[in-house]
Design an enzyme around this catalytic site. Sequence first.
Site, PDB file in Angstrom:
ATOM      1  N   CYS A 250       0.569  -1.375   0.017  1.00  0.00           N
ATOM      2  CA  CYS A 250       0.573   0.160  -0.196  1.00  0.00           C
ATOM      3  C   CYS A 250       0.638   1.614  -0.095  1.00  0.00           C
ATOM      4  CB  CYS A 250      -1.170   0.217   0.876  1.00  0.00           C
ATOM      5  SG  CYS A 250      -2.233   0.410   0.659  1.00  0.00           S
ATOM      6  N   HIS A 334      -3.906  -5.576  -0.673  1.00  0.00           N
ATOM      7  CA  HIS A 334      -2.712  -5.959   1.130  1.00  0.00           C
ATOM      8  C   HIS A 334      -3.411  -7.360   0.638  1.00  0.00           C
ATOM      9  CE1 HIS A 334      -3.729  -2.275   3.159  1.00  0.00           C
ATOM     10  NE2 HIS A 334      -3.606  -1.529   2.466  1.00  0.00           N
ATOM     11  N   GLU A 336      -2.310  -9.240   3.315  1.00  0.00           N
ATOM     12  CA  GLU A 336      -2.466  -9.698   5.147  1.00  0.00           C
ATOM     13  C   GLU A 336      -3.995  -9.312   4.962  1.00  0.00           C
ATOM     14  OE1 GLU A 336      -3.132  -5.482   5.713  1.00  0.00           O
ATOM     15  OE2 GLU A 336      -1.661  -6.683   3.603  1.00  0.00           O
TER      16      GLU A 336
END
Length: 361
Positions: A250, A334, A336
């Site tokens: 990001c 993202h 994650e």
Amino acid sequence: MHKKAYLILENGKVFEGTSFGAEGEATGELVFTTAMTGYLETLTDPSFYGQIVCQTFPLIGNYGVIPSDLESGKPALKAYVVRQWCQEPSNFRSEGALDAFLKSNGIVALCGLDTRAVTRIVREHGVMNAKITTDIDRLPEILAELKAFSIGAAVPHVTCGEVTRTGSKDAKYRVALWDFGSKENISRELLKRGCEVIRVPADTTAEYIHSLRPDGVMLSNGPGDPLDNPGVIKELAALCGYKYPIFGICLGHQLLALSQGAKREKLKYGHRGANQPCTETATGRVYITSQNHGYAVINDSLPQGARASFTNANDGTNEGVEYDYMPAFTVQFHPEAAAGPLDTGFLFERFTDMMEKNRHN
């Protein structure tokens, strides 16, 4: 008794709703997120610093508040807008209600308005400033205030205050997590893969990170315009000289690109939600990703030896960069997740493989 309140947009549009959460007014940049679940992760994502977040999914709060799912210690957003707020959550993991959580964290919220109409305005006209208030008698003053509002110094407000260590000192890999407003799940994913995580503040120098002798450096997500961080960009450029394996997510993705001479652009309304399609350049495979950003790296500005590894399947904007002249890769989305699809979790294995191949003695 909850009061009548108003969402006033910079373009003069006014939406009436009902207040909940903390009492008061809030001014911020109005954005929308399309995620159908994960409102706790949205509320505690530091990348929303300074923003009023509108949920497109209509029912919010139905599974309550689950502390272990939070992405940071407290919300960074300015205010929260939903269609329907569930006052009686039901979930075996719930430890409280959304209204109480917002009150305890000082977050003003608004419900009972047409969030589809709000979203369409932002989608058609672009991100704009907005204010939640119970007083519309001074509308001209409020509109002038909104035109003058801007989010500044976002990263210093959400970065960690000191260096912290998690995981075993005997872990297989030592990772320096450069915190620009990091989501907790980045640390969790690294810990799962046998890493000791040393989190350092945004104003850390390249020399200090080098002194940690990490096996790799993780560049976190974070809020705001990447150009607002010239000091970080300068230190990142210096860090690249040490040739540590780097993985950026990001804002970290954008900052590394800028440190290498690339440019950025502001998107009309950004990409925010857990259902954003990205195409991997090398394979043509499409992954569904979780995203939260309002700026993008300009593909044509990438330096020689750097190439786009992912592109957004909706608008063609950059979603990832790989660097041939140093052990580094970054993504705009993202991997994650939290909350969101787990399709790109393999990128953490790519990072550990890179650390294994580039061990510093």
